[in-house]
Design a protein around this motif. Structure first.
Motif, PDB file in Angstrom:
ATOM      1  N   THR A   4       0.840  -1.208   0.000  1.00  0.00           N
ATOM      2  CA  THR A   4       0.000   0.000   0.000  1.00  0.00           C
ATOM      3  C   THR A   4       0.868   1.248   0.000  1.00  0.00           C
ATOM      4  O   THR A   4       0.631   2.182  -0.778  1.00  0.00           O
ATOM      5  N   GLU A   5       1.872   1.266   0.873  1.00  0.00           N
ATOM      6  CA  GLU A   5       2.775   2.421   0.949  1.00  0.00           C
ATOM      7  C   GLU A   5       3.496   2.640  -0.380  1.00  0.00           C
ATOM      8  O   GLU A   5       3.627   3.780  -0.844  1.00  0.00           O
ATOM      9  N   GLN A   6       3.951   1.561  -0.995  1.00  0.00           N
ATOM     10  CA  GLN A   6       4.641   1.665  -2.287  1.00  0.00           C
ATOM     11  C   GLN A   6       3.701   2.175  -3.365  1.00  0.00           C
ATOM     12  O   GLN A   6       4.072   3.031  -4.177  1.00  0.00           O
ATOM     13  N   PHE A   7       2.480   1.651  -3.387  1.00  0.00           N
ATOM     14  CA  PHE A   7       1.510   2.084  -4.381  1.00  0.00           C
ATOM     15  C   PHE A   7       1.237   3.583  -4.255  1.00  0.00           C
ATOM     16  O   PHE A   7       1.257   4.314  -5.240  1.00  0.00           O
ATOM     17  N   VAL A   8       0.977   4.026  -3.030  1.00  0.00           N
ATOM     18  CA  VAL A   8       0.671   5.439  -2.791  1.00  0.00           C
ATOM     19  C   VAL A   8       1.855   6.309  -3.201  1.00  0.00           C
ATOM     20  O   VAL A   8       1.687   7.336  -3.872  1.00  0.00           O
ATOM     21  N   MET A   9       3.065   5.916  -2.825  1.00  0.00           N
ATOM     22  CA  MET A   9       4.245   6.702  -3.176  1.00  0.00           C
ATOM     23  C   MET A   9       4.405   6.796  -4.699  1.00  0.00           C
ATOM     24  O   MET A   9       4.592   7.892  -5.244  1.00  0.00           O
ATOM     25  N   LYS A  10       4.289   5.669  -5.396  1.00  0.00           N
ATOM     26  CA  LYS A  10       4.450   5.682  -6.855  1.00  0.00           C
ATOM     27  C   LYS A  10       3.360   6.514  -7.522  1.00  0.00           C
ATOM     28  O   LYS A  10       3.622   7.252  -8.468  1.00  0.00           O
ATOM     29  N   PHE A  11       2.135   6.397  -7.011  1.00  0.00           N
ATOM     30  CA  PHE A  11       1.051   7.197  -7.577  1.00  0.00           C
ATOM     31  C   PHE A  11       1.334   8.685  -7.413  1.00  0.00           C
ATOM     32  O   PHE A  11       1.281   9.447  -8.374  1.00  0.00           O
ATOM     33  N   HIS A  75     -11.531   2.671  -3.552  1.00  0.00           N
ATOM     34  CA  HIS A  75     -12.530   2.098  -4.457  1.00  0.00           C
ATOM     35  C   HIS A  75     -12.186   2.434  -5.907  1.00  0.00           C
ATOM     36  O   HIS A  75     -12.353   1.599  -6.795  1.00  0.00           O
ATOM     37  N   TYR A  76     -11.682   3.626  -6.139  1.00  0.00           N
ATOM     38  CA  TYR A  76     -11.284   4.022  -7.493  1.00  0.00           C
ATOM     39  C   TYR A  76     -10.173   3.116  -8.034  1.00  0.00           C
ATOM     40  O   TYR A  76     -10.247   2.635  -9.159  1.00  0.00           O
ATOM     41  N   PHE A  77      -9.146   2.902  -7.236  1.00  0.00           N
ATOM     42  CA  PHE A  77      -7.987   2.146  -7.701  1.00  0.00           C
ATOM     43  C   PHE A  77      -8.202   0.629  -7.722  1.00  0.00           C
ATOM     44  O   PHE A  77      -7.684  -0.046  -8.606  1.00  0.00           O
ATOM     45  N   PHE A  78      -8.922   0.093  -6.755  1.00  0.00           N
ATOM     46  CA  PHE A  78      -8.890  -1.357  -6.542  1.00  0.00           C
ATOM     47  C   PHE A  78     -10.229  -2.071  -6.553  1.00  0.00           C
ATOM     48  O   PHE A  78     -10.262  -3.299  -6.552  1.00  0.00           O
ATOM     49  N   GLU A  88     -23.251  -8.750   4.425  1.00  0.00           N
ATOM     50  CA  GLU A  88     -22.773  -7.617   5.216  1.00  0.00           C
ATOM     51  C   GLU A  88     -21.311  -7.747   5.651  1.00  0.00           C
ATOM     52  O   GLU A  88     -20.565  -6.776   5.628  1.00  0.00           O
ATOM     53  N   SER A  89     -20.884  -8.937   6.023  1.00  0.00           N
ATOM     54  CA  SER A  89     -19.512  -9.099   6.516  1.00  0.00           C
ATOM     55  C   SER A  89     -18.486  -8.864   5.409  1.00  0.00           C
ATOM     56  O   SER A  89     -17.430  -8.286   5.657  1.00  0.00           O
ATOM     57  N   TYR A  90     -18.783  -9.271   4.176  1.00  0.00           N
ATOM     58  CA  TYR A  90     -17.839  -9.025   3.091  1.00  0.00           C
ATOM     59  C   TYR A  90     -17.804  -7.541   2.729  1.00  0.00           C
ATOM     60  O   TYR A  90     -16.743  -6.976   2.471  1.00  0.00           O
ATOM     61  N   ALA A  91     -18.953  -6.906   2.747  1.00  0.00           N
ATOM     62  CA  ALA A  91     -19.007  -5.471   2.474  1.00  0.00           C
ATOM     63  C   ALA A  91     -18.213  -4.713   3.530  1.00  0.00           C
ATOM     64  O   ALA A  91     -17.466  -3.783   3.214  1.00  0.00           O
ATOM     65  N   GLU A  92     -18.361  -5.126   4.785  1.00  0.00           N
ATOM     66  CA  GLU A  92     -17.623  -4.493   5.880  1.00  0.00           C
ATOM     67  C   GLU A  92     -16.110  -4.684   5.701  1.00  0.00           C
ATOM     68  O   GLU A  92     -15.327  -3.776   5.946  1.00  0.00           O
ATOM     69  N   TYR A  93     -15.717  -5.873   5.247  1.00  0.00           N
ATOM     70  CA  TYR A  93     -14.304  -6.152   4.979  1.00  0.00           C
ATOM     71  C   TYR A  93     -13.760  -5.194   3.917  1.00  0.00           C
ATOM     72  O   TYR A  93     -12.681  -4.619   4.078  1.00  0.00           O
ATOM     73  N   GLY A  94     -14.499  -4.997   2.836  1.00  0.00           N
ATOM     74  CA  GLY A  94     -14.074  -4.078   1.780  1.00  0.00           C
ATOM     75  C   GLY A  94     -13.962  -2.652   2.273  1.00  0.00           C
ATOM     76  O   GLY A  94     -13.032  -1.924   1.921  1.00  0.00           O
ATOM     77  N   GLU A  95     -14.887  -2.240   3.114  1.00  0.00           N
ATOM     78  CA  GLU A  95     -14.847  -0.884   3.672  1.00  0.00           C
ATOM     79  C   GLU A  95     -13.669  -0.723   4.635  1.00  0.00           C
ATOM     80  O   GLU A  95     -13.051   0.340   4.700  1.00  0.00           O
ATOM     81  N   THR A  96     -13.331  -1.772   5.361  1.00  0.00           N
ATOM     82  CA  THR A  96     -12.175  -1.738   6.262  1.00  0.00           C
ATOM     83  C   THR A  96     -10.883  -1.574   5.459  1.00  0.00           C
ATOM     84  O   THR A  96      -9.992  -0.820   5.851  1.00  0.00           O
ATOM     85  N   LYS A  97     -10.797  -2.275   4.337  1.00  0.00           N
ATOM     86  CA  LYS A  97      -9.622  -2.121   3.466  1.00  0.00           C
ATOM     87  C   LYS A  97      -9.525  -0.692   2.931  1.00  0.00           C
ATOM     88  O   LYS A  97      -8.435  -0.119   2.853  1.00  0.00           O
ATOM     89  N   TYR A 100      -8.223   1.544   5.711  1.00  0.00           N
ATOM     90  CA  TYR A 100      -6.774   1.364   5.866  1.00  0.00           C
ATOM     91  C   TYR A 100      -6.023   2.128   4.768  1.00  0.00           C
ATOM     92  O   TYR A 100      -5.052   2.837   5.031  1.00  0.00           O
ATOM     93  N   PHE A 101      -6.495   2.005   3.537  1.00  0.00           N
ATOM     94  CA  PHE A 101      -5.874   2.704   2.418  1.00  0.00           C
ATOM     95  C   PHE A 101      -5.913   4.216   2.642  1.00  0.00           C
ATOM     96  O   PHE A 101      -4.930   4.918   2.354  1.00  0.00           O
ATOM     97  N   ALA A 102      -7.021   4.724   3.166  1.00  0.00           N
ATOM     98  CA  ALA A 102      -7.175   6.166   3.385  1.00  0.00           C
ATOM     99  C   ALA A 102      -6.092   6.711   4.308  1.00  0.00           C
ATOM    100  O   ALA A 102      -5.588   7.814   4.089  1.00  0.00           O
ATOM    101  N   TYR A 103      -5.714   5.951   5.348  1.00  0.00           N
ATOM    102  CA  TYR A 103      -4.640   6.400   6.239  1.00  0.00           C
ATOM    103  C   TYR A 103      -3.352   6.639   5.453  1.00  0.00           C
ATOM    104  O   TYR A 103      -2.650   7.623   5.672  1.00  0.00           O
ATOM    105  N   HIS A 104      -3.056   5.755   4.544  1.00  0.00           N
ATOM    106  CA  HIS A 104      -1.822   5.871   3.759  1.00  0.00           C
ATOM    107  C   HIS A 104      -1.941   6.897   2.637  1.00  0.00           C
ATOM    108  O   HIS A 104      -0.962   7.561   2.299  1.00  0.00           O
TER     109      HIS A 104
END
Length: 157
Positions: A4-11, A75-78, A88-97, A100-104
């Motif tokens: 994630t960190e590498q992706f964000v930096m390269k972007f 959501h745009y990138f991935f 609901e649990s899978y949707a929650e998993y996607g939102e958690t990801k 996490y991405f937003a922090y980076h």
């Protein structure tokens, strides 16, 4: 750096963003030919006729808008998942990801590396994020730095 960190930096480097002073929703969306629309509903991302529309809630603080933007950028990138048809649990998993991405995305590690010492208030000011977001991101970053030091010490001593 993790993926994630590498992706964000390269972007960011690909669109010539190298420090927190150049981070902005307007600049990023312009570079991606994305329509940035402010409205009074929940922040969201939509693709229609091969055009991308980022909807940002005007009722939120500027800091929360930036954090929502970072979340929606996951959501745009991935993400091509339609969460309304999933359990609901899978949707929650996607939102958690996405969270996490937003922090980076909002507070990139490669930019934090540029500073010798930063407090939670520095992170808030430099990256235009809320206190709780800055605190969580700083803890993530410090944990990463400390674990790297511990791995180095175990390898060489």
């Amino acid at each position: 750096m993790n993926q994630t960190e590498q992706f964000v930096m390269k972007f960011y480097q690909s669109i010539n963003i190298n420090n927190p002073f150049t981070l902005s929703m307007e600049y990023v969306s312009d570079k991606l030919n994305m329509y940035l629309i402010y409205w009074k509903n929940t922040s969201a991302l939509a693709i229609y006729n091969e055009k991308c529309f980022m909807f940002i809630n005007t009722n939120l603080s500027k800091q929360k808008q930036w954090q929502d933007f970072g979340h929606e950028m996951y959501h745009y990138f991935f993400d091509e998942t339609n969460y309304s048809i999933l359990n609901e649990s899978y949707a929650e998993y996607g939102e958690t990801k996405a969270d996490y991405f937003a922090y980076h995305f909002c507070v990139p590690s490669f930019m934090l590396h540029q500073f010798k010492e930063v407090s939670v208030y520095d992170v808030m000011e430099l990256f235009n994020v809320e206190y709780d977001f800055a605190l969580r991101r700083l803890k993530m970053y410090e944990h990463k730095v400390l674990s790297r030091r511990n791995n180095y010490a175990r390898t060489y001593f």
